[in-house]
Design an enzyme around this catalytic site. Structure first.
Site, PDB file in Angstrom:
ATOM      1  N   GLU A  19     -12.010   5.207  -6.648  1.00  0.00           N
ATOM      2  CA  GLU A  19     -10.780   5.223  -6.158  1.00  0.00           C
ATOM      3  C   GLU A  19      -9.782   6.343  -6.935  1.00  0.00           C
ATOM      4  O   GLU A  19      -9.733   5.991  -8.044  1.00  0.00           O
ATOM      5  CB  GLU A  19      -9.745   4.022  -5.769  1.00  0.00           C
ATOM      6  CG  GLU A  19      -8.706   4.085  -5.002  1.00  0.00           C
ATOM      7  CD  GLU A  19      -9.042   4.594  -3.360  1.00  0.00           C
ATOM      8  OE1 GLU A  19      -8.353   5.394  -2.623  1.00  0.00           O
ATOM      9  OE2 GLU A  19     -10.186   4.102  -2.783  1.00  0.00           O
ATOM     10  N   ASP A  20      -9.413   7.430  -6.420  1.00  0.00           N
ATOM     11  CA  ASP A  20      -8.394   8.530  -6.951  1.00  0.00           C
ATOM     12  C   ASP A  20      -9.223   9.060  -8.431  1.00  0.00           C
ATOM     13  O   ASP A  20      -8.242   9.175  -9.410  1.00  0.00           O
ATOM     14  CB  ASP A  20      -7.093   7.777  -7.286  1.00  0.00           C
ATOM     15  CG  ASP A  20      -6.315   7.593  -5.889  1.00  0.00           C
ATOM     16  OD1 ASP A  20      -6.561   8.140  -4.912  1.00  0.00           O
ATOM     17  OD2 ASP A  20      -5.243   6.645  -6.119  1.00  0.00           O
ATOM     18  N   ASN A  32       0.017  11.624   0.282  1.00  0.00           N
ATOM     19  CA  ASN A  32       0.505  10.632   0.212  1.00  0.00           C
ATOM     20  C   ASN A  32       1.108  10.897  -1.490  1.00  0.00           C
ATOM     21  O   ASN A  32       0.693  11.598  -2.147  1.00  0.00           O
ATOM     22  CB  ASN A  32      -0.255   9.264  -0.058  1.00  0.00           C
ATOM     23  CG  ASN A  32      -0.806   9.017   1.404  1.00  0.00           C
ATOM     24  OD1 ASN A  32      -0.030   9.022   2.342  1.00  0.00           O
ATOM     25  ND2 ASN A  32      -2.028   8.646   1.534  1.00  0.00           N
ATOM     26  N   ASN A  73      -4.173   6.339   8.303  1.00  0.00           N
ATOM     27  CA  ASN A  73      -3.977   5.308   7.420  1.00  0.00           C
ATOM     28  C   ASN A  73      -5.691   4.789   7.215  1.00  0.00           C
ATOM     29  O   ASN A  73      -6.187   4.185   7.777  1.00  0.00           O
ATOM     30  CB  ASN A  73      -3.009   4.295   7.782  1.00  0.00           C
ATOM     31  CG  ASN A  73      -3.008   3.544   6.588  1.00  0.00           C
ATOM     32  OD1 ASN A  73      -3.505   3.287   5.718  1.00  0.00           O
ATOM     33  ND2 ASN A  73      -1.603   2.760   6.560  1.00  0.00           N
ATOM     34  N   ASP A  87     -13.380   6.317  -0.947  1.00  0.00           N
ATOM     35  CA  ASP A  87     -12.262   6.243   0.085  1.00  0.00           C
ATOM     36  C   ASP A  87     -11.773   7.516   0.259  1.00  0.00           C
ATOM     37  O   ASP A  87     -11.346   7.954   1.384  1.00  0.00           O
ATOM     38  CB  ASP A  87     -11.432   5.128   0.167  1.00  0.00           C
ATOM     39  CG  ASP A  87     -10.663   4.906   1.144  1.00  0.00           C
ATOM     40  OD1 ASP A  87     -11.098   4.857   2.422  1.00  0.00           O
ATOM     41  OD2 ASP A  87      -9.323   4.559   1.153  1.00  0.00           O
ATOM     42  N   ASP A  88     -11.416   8.387  -0.869  1.00  0.00           N
ATOM     43  CA  ASP A  88     -10.724   9.560  -0.590  1.00  0.00           C
ATOM     44  C   ASP A  88     -11.482  10.655   0.018  1.00  0.00           C
ATOM     45  O   ASP A  88     -10.951  11.403   0.768  1.00  0.00           O
ATOM     46  CB  ASP A  88     -10.542   9.931  -2.238  1.00  0.00           C
ATOM     47  CG  ASP A  88      -9.805   8.829  -2.888  1.00  0.00           C
ATOM     48  OD1 ASP A  88      -8.453   8.744  -2.184  1.00  0.00           O
ATOM     49  OD2 ASP A  88      -9.760   8.781  -4.017  1.00  0.00           O
ATOM     50  N   ARG A 113      -5.872  10.930 -10.676  1.00  0.00           N
ATOM     51  CA  ARG A 113      -5.474  11.504  -9.344  1.00  0.00           C
ATOM     52  C   ARG A 113      -4.961  10.525  -8.437  1.00  0.00           C
ATOM     53  O   ARG A 113      -5.560  10.180  -7.341  1.00  0.00           O
ATOM     54  CB  ARG A 113      -6.400  12.492  -8.696  1.00  0.00           C
ATOM     55  CG  ARG A 113      -5.906  13.607  -7.844  1.00  0.00           C
ATOM     56  CD  ARG A 113      -6.952  13.962  -6.881  1.00  0.00           C
ATOM     57  NE  ARG A 113      -7.464  12.723  -5.907  1.00  0.00           N
ATOM     58  CZ  ARG A 113      -6.838  12.108  -5.031  1.00  0.00           C
ATOM     59  NH1 ARG A 113      -5.739  12.814  -4.616  1.00  0.00           N
ATOM     60  NH2 ARG A 113      -7.626  11.217  -4.417  1.00  0.00           N
ATOM     61  N   TYR A 129       1.016  -1.265   0.155  1.00  0.00           N
ATOM     62  CA  TYR A 129      -0.027  -0.065  -0.038  1.00  0.00           C
ATOM     63  C   TYR A 129       0.842   1.228  -0.036  1.00  0.00           C
ATOM     64  O   TYR A 129       2.124   1.202  -0.152  1.00  0.00           O
ATOM     65  CB  TYR A 129      -1.029   0.012   1.267  1.00  0.00           C
ATOM     66  CG  TYR A 129      -2.028   0.950   1.039  1.00  0.00           C
ATOM     67  CD1 TYR A 129      -2.924   0.807   0.077  1.00  0.00           C
ATOM     68  CD2 TYR A 129      -2.360   1.736   2.237  1.00  0.00           C
ATOM     69  CE1 TYR A 129      -4.059   1.906   0.043  1.00  0.00           C
ATOM     70  CE2 TYR A 129      -3.343   2.704   2.527  1.00  0.00           C
ATOM     71  CZ  TYR A 129      -4.183   2.611   1.133  1.00  0.00           C
ATOM     72  OH  TYR A 129      -5.311   3.568   1.429  1.00  0.00           O
ATOM     73  N   LYS A 178      -5.428  -1.947  -2.690  1.00  0.00           N
ATOM     74  CA  LYS A 178      -6.506  -1.599  -1.861  1.00  0.00           C
ATOM     75  C   LYS A 178      -7.342  -3.219  -1.599  1.00  0.00           C
ATOM     76  O   LYS A 178      -7.790  -3.575  -0.522  1.00  0.00           O
ATOM     77  CB  LYS A 178      -7.556  -0.769  -2.321  1.00  0.00           C
ATOM     78  CG  LYS A 178      -7.564   0.626  -2.613  1.00  0.00           C
ATOM     79  CD  LYS A 178      -7.421   1.198  -1.202  1.00  0.00           C
ATOM     80  CE  LYS A 178      -7.282   2.695  -1.511  1.00  0.00           C
ATOM     81  NZ  LYS A 178      -7.517   3.804  -0.210  1.00  0.00           N
TER      82      LYS A 178
END
Length: 596
Positions: free
Chosen positions: A339-340, A505, A549, A362-363, A249, A196, A267
């Site tokens: 995600e992203d 991150n 985290n 999740d972001d 992203r 991760y 993930k």
């Protein structure tokens, strides 16, 4: 593929005549009891297509015979031999399973050793080796899984470069899935930064160069109109959770296009290791609509579409077809974790599909829950309640606004006050445009407008810190080293214990390092980051930085959503935050240990 055990069919009363998954003639065994000629014919047909590795090559040719044979079996029985059926089929390699063997694709012998889902390597027992046609294909030693993990950890620790450790782990996952998860679960604290963040960020940047075997589904613009067909190409049918990205992203690294696949893969590894979701129920997906990263477009090893990123109607139509196909193929209870995605797409997707699909970002939501949990744990050191503090954010994207919204919601639950009161406690600064204020409201994206304050324009973070005097400084900018010495010293000048959260991150994009935070505040800071930093020695004392985290949030939260089949965004996020905060305050908060 399912590996067969010849012993698992011997003592089943309902199929007593079938002493082997293959024909009696081939095995040289005379059945003790007669069985249907049609069942014999189906078994013989399957056996005649068995190659030298023990794989049934043409099972489909006996489909009709199988259907006729199975129709002779009493439907009142729940399974052919009774018991509970393994819906995933993952344990059939080592456990007796009441399945009709020739109705599935079968692997044994050498093929079994090449099947990562069922391969156990040297851990196959003598009985299993005999049952699965493995005699002579493995050395005689039968080490335990624990001993194999010990050996692999010795190998991994010899690598000095984190990316080499990542590549070794991915190779292990592709050849022995059980051992991969055993190692990850037993050494989660050490291996989490490898599979991760932060290492996965470097892996995504170099994904084209290190790519060896696909680990998920790639859906590109070329498959538009055929996405349902693409989903049906995936071998597993009982999918419960999908992690999907369009690579625009990735962490704080920007647009990595198709190479963002490392994020869904990482993930979902944690969904299994920390949440207990079966690997076969997880599906990583990358939606490739191109990339605006010129470096990647010029890279000969880039594995994605070589075109500029699609936007507008073309993009929306592809995503809508994808979401429709997911629901059609896997049902309405499958969890889709975004995600992203870029900020505007992330919020739009949640708003558009939040009422029709089981979705989670999740972001926005996971990050908010874990940060709120850290704040609640830090109150044991800071004192007071959340409403007694002022929060300043650097970064007003999906993470920053998501965190701010959840903090505001928690404050509203704790104290009875007008909405504008707790919104006045939270200030957001754009890296380039400065503090979000009313005079800029017309040019703001919709998700930033609630945070526009009636305040004079402020251009820099240092000015905002000196003017607002926050007790908590939170970085979600994705821009490294933006918490300068002047900014951190200013925080320390009017706070006895300034709370500094540098959450971007990977490590290279963190707003400041742990060493900088402790040094510039003379050891008074309470510090946490998005990616891990090593302990810091300062004036004879060891400071262990905390880590905000998401890995401690989304696996359990996702599992709960899968089990319930519903999502109540704010309530679920708050509950997750409460649980993690309790755990941190009890035993897991490194920053708390610094002051005990």
């Amino acid at each position: 593929m399912i590996s067969l055990s010849r012993t698992c069919f011997l003592n089943k009363a309902s199929i007593a005549g079938l002493s082997s998954p293959f024909s009696d003639r081939q095995r040289g065994i005379v059945p003790k009891a007669p069985c249907s000629l049609k069942i014999k014919a189906a078994a013989a047909a399957a056996a005649s297509n068995r190659d030298r590795n023990g794989t049934v090559l043409a099972v489909e040719t006996v489909t009709k015979e199988m259907a006729e044979a199975e129709s002779l079996i009493d439907d009142s029985q729940p399974t052919v031999a009774g018991g509970i059926r393994d819906a995933y089929g993952e344990d059939a390699a080592t456990e007796d399973q009441p399945v009709t063997p020739w109705s599935l694709s079968v692997a044994c012998g050498y093929s079994l050793l090449r099947d990562p889902r069922h391969n156990k390597g040297l851990a196959f027992t003598d009985k299993e080796r005999d049952a699965h046609y493995l005699l002579g294909l493995l050395p005689p030693s039968v080490p335990s899984q624990e001993l194999q993990v010990k050996k692999l950890m010795n190998i991994i620790r010899q690598y000095q470069v984190p990316l080499q450790k990542y590549m070794y782990m991915m190779d292990l996952q592709e050849r022995n899935e059980r051992l991969f998860y055993k190692l990850l679960i037993d050494h989660v604290e050490e291996m989490l930064p490898i599979v991760y963040t932060p290492t996965v960020g470097e892996a995504c940047q170099k994904y084209g160069s290190i790519f060896s075997r696909p680990q998920g589904l790639y859906i590109s613009l070329k498959e538009k109109g055929r996405i349902l067909e693409v989903l049906r190409n995936w071998p597993e049918k009982n999918i419960q959770v999908i992690v999907v990205t369009d690579g625009q992203r990735i962490l704080g690294l920007g647009d990595l296009g198709c190479q963002g696949m490392g994020i869904p893969v990482g993930k979902l590894s944690l969904y299994t290791a920390l949440g207990g979701v079966r690997p076969s129920a997880c599906l990583p997906i990358t939606i490739d609509v191109g990339t605006n990263n010129e470096k990647l477009l010029d890279d000969e090893f880039y594995i994605g579409l070589r075109q500029r990123r699609a936007t507008g109607q073309e993009y929306d139509e592809l995503l809508h077809e994808f979401m429709t196909a997911v629901k059609q193929n896997y049902g309405e209870r499958v969890l889709v974790q975004f995600e992203d995605f870029a900020n505007h797409n992330a919020f739009d997707l949640l708003a558009k599909y939040g009422t029709t699909h089981l979705v989670f970002n999740d972001d926005i939501q996971g990050t908010a829950a874990v940060v709120l949990s850290g704040l609640m744990a830090a109150l044991k050191l800071l004192g007071g309640t959340l409403a007694d503090h002022r929060f300043l954010f650097l970064g007003a994207g999906e993470a920053g606004t998501g965190i701010a919204e959840l903090i505001a919601l928690e404050i509203s639950k704790q104290v009875q006050c007008p909405d504008d009161y707790y919104y006045c406690l939270l200030f957001l600064v754009n890296v380039m445009q400065g503090l979000i204020v009313e005079s800029r409201k017309e040019s703001l994206q919709h998700f930033k407008k609630p945070w526009a304050h009636d305040h004079e324009p402020v251009e820099t973070l240092l000015e905002a810190v000196n003017d607002i005097k926050p007790t908590v400084l939170i970085g979600t900018s994705g821009v490294g080293r933006t918490f300068t010495q002047e900014v951190v010293e200013a925080m320390a000048s009017f706070n006895e214990k300034p709370l500094i959260l540098a959450l971007s991150n990977p490590t290279s994009q963190s707003e400041c390092t742990a060493e900088q935070a402790y040094t510039w505040t003379n050891g008074r800071a309470i510090y946490a980051s998005g990616s891990p930093f090593p302990p810091v020695e300062y004036e004879g004392q060891t400071y262990v930085p905390g880590q905000s985290n998401n890995a401690y949030i989304f696996p359990g939260l996702g599992l709960g959503l899968i089990m319930s089949g519903t999502i109540r965004v704010h309530d679920d996020m708050l509950l997750a935050a409460y649980l993690v905060a309790y755990a941190e305050s009890c035993m897991y908060s490194p920053s708390y240990r610094n002051y005990r």
